[in-house]
Design a protein around this motif. Structure first.
Motif, mmCIF file in Angstrom:
data_model
loop_
_atom_site.group_PDB
_atom_site.id
_atom_site.type_symbol
_atom_site.label_atom_id
_atom_site.label_comp_id
_atom_site.label_asym_id
_atom_site.label_seq_id
_atom_site.Cartn_x
_atom_site.Cartn_y
_atom_site.Cartn_z
ATOM 1 N N VAL A 69 -27.138 -14.109 54.185
ATOM 2 C CA VAL A 69 -25.976 -13.640 53.418
ATOM 3 C C VAL A 69 -24.775 -13.897 54.014
ATOM 4 O O VAL A 69 -24.502 -13.664 55.178
ATOM 5 C CB VAL A 69 -26.024 -12.005 53.296
ATOM 6 N N VAL A 70 -23.836 -14.720 53.390
ATOM 7 C CA VAL A 70 -22.685 -15.024 53.724
ATOM 8 C C VAL A 70 -21.315 -14.289 52.904
ATOM 9 O O VAL A 70 -21.676 -14.273 51.507
ATOM 10 C CB VAL A 70 -22.216 -16.455 53.499
ATOM 11 N N VAL A 71 -20.623 -13.477 53.285
ATOM 12 C CA VAL A 71 -19.667 -12.677 52.486
ATOM 13 C C VAL A 71 -18.286 -13.630 52.677
ATOM 14 O O VAL A 71 -17.832 -13.779 53.801
ATOM 15 C CB VAL A 71 -19.371 -11.524 53.112
ATOM 16 N N TRP A 72 -17.920 -14.106 51.460
ATOM 17 C CA TRP A 72 -16.615 -14.935 51.512
ATOM 18 C C TRP A 72 -15.540 -14.044 51.268
ATOM 19 O O TRP A 72 -15.462 -13.424 50.272
ATOM 20 C CB TRP A 72 -16.816 -16.181 50.465
ATOM 21 N N GLY A 73 -14.461 -14.014 52.027
ATOM 22 C CA GLY A 73 -13.390 -12.923 51.885
ATOM 23 C C GLY A 73 -12.033 -13.981 51.726
ATOM 24 O O GLY A 73 -11.888 -14.804 52.563
ATOM 25 N N GLU A 74 -11.288 -13.624 50.684
ATOM 26 C CA GLU A 74 -10.045 -14.476 50.648
ATOM 27 C C GLU A 74 -9.129 -14.067 51.830
ATOM 28 O O GLU A 74 -8.345 -15.075 52.281
ATOM 29 C CB GLU A 74 -9.282 -13.969 49.294
ATOM 30 N N ASN A 75 -9.269 -13.032 51.972
ATOM 31 C CA ASN A 75 -8.472 -12.359 53.412
ATOM 32 C C ASN A 75 -6.838 -12.683 53.244
ATOM 33 O O ASN A 75 -6.226 -13.076 54.325
ATOM 34 C CB ASN A 75 -9.027 -13.166 54.678
ATOM 35 N N GLU A 100 -25.312 -4.344 55.710
ATOM 36 C CA GLU A 100 -26.050 -4.155 56.859
ATOM 37 C C GLU A 100 -26.547 -2.760 57.017
ATOM 38 O O GLU A 100 -27.569 -2.340 57.589
ATOM 39 C CB GLU A 100 -25.332 -4.569 58.388
ATOM 40 N N GLU A 101 -25.689 -1.736 56.925
ATOM 41 C CA GLU A 101 -25.957 -0.397 56.798
ATOM 42 C C GLU A 101 -27.225 -0.209 55.800
ATOM 43 O O GLU A 101 -28.018 0.740 56.326
ATOM 44 C CB GLU A 101 -24.972 0.472 56.176
ATOM 45 N N ASN A 102 -27.397 -0.868 55.008
ATOM 46 C CA ASN A 102 -28.481 -0.561 54.024
ATOM 47 C C ASN A 102 -29.839 -1.313 54.052
ATOM 48 O O ASN A 102 -30.786 -0.665 53.769
ATOM 49 C CB ASN A 102 -28.038 -1.043 52.508
ATOM 50 N N LEU A 103 -29.415 -2.527 54.689
ATOM 51 C CA LEU A 103 -30.571 -3.367 54.546
ATOM 52 C C LEU A 103 -31.172 -3.877 56.188
ATOM 53 O O LEU A 103 -32.051 -4.437 56.310
ATOM 54 C CB LEU A 103 -30.405 -4.774 53.923
ATOM 55 N N GLY A 104 -30.476 -3.385 57.003
ATOM 56 C CA GLY A 104 -30.847 -3.430 58.649
ATOM 57 C C GLY A 104 -31.231 -4.828 58.958
ATOM 58 O O GLY A 104 -30.809 -5.929 58.413
ATOM 59 N N SER A 105 -32.610 -4.971 59.309
ATOM 60 C CA SER A 105 -32.920 -6.267 59.968
ATOM 61 C C SER A 105 -33.696 -6.996 58.915
ATOM 62 O O SER A 105 -34.049 -7.903 59.197
ATOM 63 C CB SER A 105 -34.167 -5.879 61.087
ATOM 64 N N ASP A 106 -33.710 -6.303 57.580
ATOM 65 C CA ASP A 106 -34.042 -7.445 56.253
ATOM 66 C C ASP A 106 -33.028 -8.415 56.147
ATOM 67 O O ASP A 106 -33.063 -9.354 55.155
ATOM 68 C CB ASP A 106 -34.171 -6.639 55.151
ATOM 69 N N VAL A 107 -31.731 -8.379 56.704
ATOM 70 C CA VAL A 107 -30.667 -9.187 56.394
ATOM 71 C C VAL A 107 -29.836 -9.812 57.762
ATOM 72 O O VAL A 107 -30.021 -8.904 58.680
ATOM 73 C CB VAL A 107 -29.739 -8.267 55.410
ATOM 74 N N GLN A 108 -29.313 -10.834 57.551
ATOM 75 C CA GLN A 108 -28.517 -11.235 58.344
ATOM 76 C C GLN A 108 -27.089 -11.773 57.967
ATOM 77 O O GLN A 108 -27.256 -12.610 56.771
ATOM 78 C CB GLN A 108 -28.986 -12.468 58.995
ATOM 79 N N VAL A 109 -26.162 -11.051 58.140
ATOM 80 C CA VAL A 109 -24.754 -11.217 57.313
ATOM 81 C C VAL A 109 -23.834 -12.082 58.189
ATOM 82 O O VAL A 109 -23.415 -11.695 59.426
ATOM 83 C CB VAL A 109 -24.445 -9.936 56.678
ATOM 84 N N THR A 110 -23.067 -12.927 57.801
ATOM 85 C CA THR A 110 -22.024 -13.443 58.246
ATOM 86 C C THR A 110 -20.936 -13.449 57.506
ATOM 87 O O THR A 110 -21.070 -13.218 56.122
ATOM 88 C CB THR A 110 -22.141 -15.026 58.848
ATOM 89 N N THR A 111 -19.586 -13.736 57.840
ATOM 90 C CA THR A 111 -18.309 -13.686 57.040
ATOM 91 C C THR A 111 -17.652 -15.044 57.294
ATOM 92 O O THR A 111 -17.588 -15.465 58.186
ATOM 93 C CB THR A 111 -17.493 -12.418 57.271
ATOM 94 N N VAL A 112 -17.013 -15.538 56.281
ATOM 95 C CA VAL A 112 -16.350 -16.744 56.222
ATOM 96 C C VAL A 112 -15.008 -16.319 55.414
ATOM 97 O O VAL A 112 -15.222 -15.491 54.617
ATOM 98 C CB VAL A 112 -16.873 -18.039 55.892
ATOM 99 N N THR A 113 -13.971 -16.929 55.544
ATOM 100 C CA THR A 113 -12.654 -16.844 54.795
ATOM 101 C C THR A 113 -12.162 -18.139 54.443
ATOM 102 O O THR A 113 -12.374 -19.296 54.731
ATOM 103 C CB THR A 113 -11.497 -15.766 55.508
ATOM 104 N N LEU A 114 -11.189 -18.035 53.536
ATOM 105 C CA LEU A 114 -10.558 -19.090 52.744
ATOM 106 C C LEU A 114 -9.835 -19.747 53.995
ATOM 107 O O LEU A 114 -9.748 -20.853 53.609
ATOM 108 C CB LEU A 114 -9.294 -18.236 51.825
ATOM 109 N N ASP A 125 -10.590 -20.681 56.658
ATOM 110 C CA ASP A 125 -11.578 -21.487 57.569
ATOM 111 C C ASP A 125 -11.604 -22.959 56.851
ATOM 112 O O ASP A 125 -11.352 -23.124 55.774
ATOM 113 C CB ASP A 125 -13.070 -20.896 57.371
ATOM 114 N N PRO A 126 -11.909 -24.010 57.742
ATOM 115 C CA PRO A 126 -12.123 -25.305 57.296
ATOM 116 C C PRO A 126 -12.905 -25.355 55.977
ATOM 117 O O PRO A 126 -14.186 -24.587 56.299
ATOM 118 C CB PRO A 126 -12.642 -25.988 58.700
ATOM 119 N N GLU A 127 -12.637 -25.920 55.151
ATOM 120 C CA GLU A 127 -13.483 -25.877 54.057
ATOM 121 C C GLU A 127 -14.082 -24.584 53.559
ATOM 122 O O GLU A 127 -14.915 -24.297 52.893
ATOM 123 C CB GLU A 127 -14.900 -26.703 54.236
ATOM 124 N N HIS A 128 -13.074 -23.746 53.736
ATOM 125 C CA HIS A 128 -13.132 -22.412 53.360
ATOM 126 C C HIS A 128 -14.393 -21.456 53.737
ATOM 127 O O HIS A 128 -14.855 -20.599 53.603
ATOM 128 C CB HIS A 128 -13.085 -21.792 51.831
#
Lengths: 262, 262, 262, 262
Positions: free
Chosen positions: D13-19, D45-59, D61-64
């Motif tokens: 999962v990638v969470v895109w935040g405008e930030n 992550e709180e809900n899915l634990g090891s079933d998920v791998q989550v990262t974040t990127v923002t506006l 960042d290069p190429e957002h």
């Protein structure tokens, strides 16, 4: 679905078979020597293995095999009937209906389109056009992300089949998954889902007593996918109810005490 | 709809009223001195004038006023019932159902959600949450191009009403036109359409015996729009049928001669 | 629709034709000597007479014939394009899109499935499978009460046609009206409606430059029905807007003043 | 979903935040000290634990943060933007769109309704009515069997929220799961699903920079359910294509060689 291991108890599936053609027609016995319900059962087991526990019951069982106890323990009921829809008792239909609304999954196969239980759930005549003349049936996927369509070739080919054609008098489905065409040029909405109450219903039209359809790999996979999909995710079996809720009390409904105040 | 003049015979509408509250509750008689069905009738006439011909029948009429002759001549049936759903005979329900599938339009109002005919057409429990405590109801349009929404303010306000709230156990509608909110914060899918057989059905929840809802302009306009929409465009009243069609003969189906060959 | 006389101004229809095949392929000119757009126009006029006023414009007109003035006066735009989708300017596509959201009806025919405007309204790739080999196409009605299906035989037969087959990558339609099958066994959702903004969209797949489809009576009737259906019932052309509404003021929204407060 | 253990690689999962709010508004930083995207990530992550791998990127960042490589490895993209929709480059939007059609899941949260990517997928203006005045929001479930609704109270209560109200100009959803009401009486279709191409999209409206909504347990559970639902079941990332298929060859399409024959 693949790659996911169910660590809970398996899905309890009951395959209901009318089992009349098999008794009176040798040609049907030749195709389905242990009854169509048995072949359908084996197809589900072949695909789902230990994730499923499948039993069969038939029209001639006491209460058609669908007692309150059986239904209460059933996650998904699979229904095949044809020649004896009228012999299914209204009481049993009522009972099955109650369980579907409370969350039991239901798969209705082929000629089950004219069963009492399907008609009661749809509210329509469930009529169609048909012909049994060895048409080739092509089954096309039009909802490719649907769980029931996974692992199914687009199209898959049933070499010889009864033709079921439109207009099929059912409500517009919640999801239209498969469309079938026939040698003669007819078309049929052959895979459709419906929610009724807390129950999930999958209608799938391929399958007939005169053709070995339930021995075919793709058909068996679709039915197995349907079983997995139709099992409710809700934790308990309970029908929707009508309750009064006081202002700001959103969670404690109380019973209805009659429509007229005095 | 405006600007179109119907040069044919007007739409034949029958308003079916249970007419029980009016007999036993003075408070209801005060709001609806000639019966709720009469007020509903007047609202339709007020909007459609000579494009419509409206009559009323009630539960206490012979066969509840819904004989084969009456139904055969009815384009759109409007149904209001509440306290006496159980007193409607199964035979009449069957007859109405048959006519809906054959093309008669049906409007089901408010507490008609729990009528036998609506349950039979929906296949679900049609239960909901409710409270009669003078909530204000706001009716919002979420399908602004729909014929039934034309000329209706967004939102329109019903100053005091019975609360009907979700979960409303009905099939997902073909079209969701209106959503209602209530002072207490509840929400309801208050305007929905369904096709069943060749019949068009509109459920509209505003309206109650304890509030003067059917005197309100916007409610009357919605019901009138619903009447126009529900009248079939098909030329004749005929239910869907199951027929066999030979290969390459697409138009001459023939009757079913039994499910088992011998 | 029959029996209803429009006493208002007629429906303003613009048929947009790409008009390229007609210029470079004699075989197409033989079928459509005055251009496909002209034949489409004549089919609409044949069915709707004085209830409609139809004009044609083509890709080679200034601004492709779709100026702001033309669009503002258009109730329903009919779109046929194929070989030159890319030559349609983005500015004109933006303009048409804006008018559809504001209430202009849109009919997208056949190869228009890959036009810029259809892709922009659908949000998908609008891809499909195809073959031009003289397949017979049968068009079946699966929404028999729909206005667009009135007066259309079930099925109707197009003797020779390009095959368009599933999977057709479009959103699940609001209404699925027609399904087509082809000699080769393929199936296509050939008549579908979509609402976008305040606009009503009808996609209808029969029709191709290499076959005389737009001369066929049933096809012309469907397109005429679609024109009547797609004309908005809303009184004015105005796009949905984002507005702030103060508490208890449900009708006077005011403009957005920027997303960040300082 | 509970009781099922994923034995495969976790959902990426990638969470895109405008930030942006977080940088310029202290009040927002007080609620979301590490940025809204981080809080959203933690809820998943709180809900899915090891079933998920989550990262974040923002506006910023290069190429957002949304390079071809990142998207190719993303199962589900979660999108939160508000003040800077216009700063998202068209090229990146195009790339995200392509991946959604090819099977990447997408969750669009709250003010993301007006993002370029959501507009491109919906084809509509995505406008609505709004007010930020501490309304209480009640979120009601109207599709109780849907995977995304599991474990969610009916209703759940957000003590203070921005009001989003109808008319929300989006296509009628494939599934309507949640409806929200607000203190002021407005209503909103707050949880809806859409399929586009091979991608599954979930729009969920609760969530705003001025309220601690993404810290709330029920909101986090809905988003986590949405992530599980949106991950495709199809084995590979590939967009729908337009191909020609010869008669009787249903499986080997070949490429398009131009629309005009010469």
């Amino acid at each position: 679905m693949s790659g996911i291991t169910n660590t809970e108890t398996p899905i309890n599936v009951v395959v209901w078979g009318e089992n009349r053609h098999e008794q009176v027609e040798q040609s049907v016995r030749d195709i389905y020597p242990n009854g169509m319900h048995t072949t359908i059962k084996e197809g589900i087991e072949e695909n789902l293995g230990s994730d499923v526990q499948v039993t069969t019951v038939t029209l001639d069982d006491p209460e058609h095999g669908l007692t309150e106890e059986v239904l209460a323990a059933t996650d998904v009921l699979v229904w095949w009937g044809h020649a004896a829809h009228d012999e299914v008792s209204d009481e049993v239909v009522e009972r099955v209906h109650k369980h579907v609304l409370a969350g039991m999954g239901l798969l209705v196969l082929h000629s089950g389109h004219w069963s009492k239980i399907f008609g009661k759930l749809m509210g329509t005549s469930c009529t169609l056009r048909w012909r049994s003349e060895q048409d080739r049936e092509l089954v096309w996927t039009v909802d490719p992300t649907h769980p029931i369509a996974q692992g199914i070739p687009h199209p898959f080919i049933i070499p010889a089949q009864e033709m079921y054609g439109e207009y099929f008098d059912v409500p517009a489905p919640d999801e239209l998954i498969f469309l079938s065409t026939f040698t003669g040029g007819e078309v049929f909405r052959s895979g459709m889902t419906y929610r009724r109450g807390f129950g999930k219903i999958f209608f799938f039209s391929p399958g007939d007593q005169d053709y070995p359809v339930y021995h075919q790999k793709e058909v068996r996979k679709v039915i197995a996918n349907g079983v997995q999909w139709a099992k409710t995710l809700r934790p308990e079996r309970a029908a929707p109810v009508l309750l009064r809720y006081e202002t700001e009390d959103f969670y404690n409904g109380h019973g209805y005490q009659g429509a007229i105040s005095n």
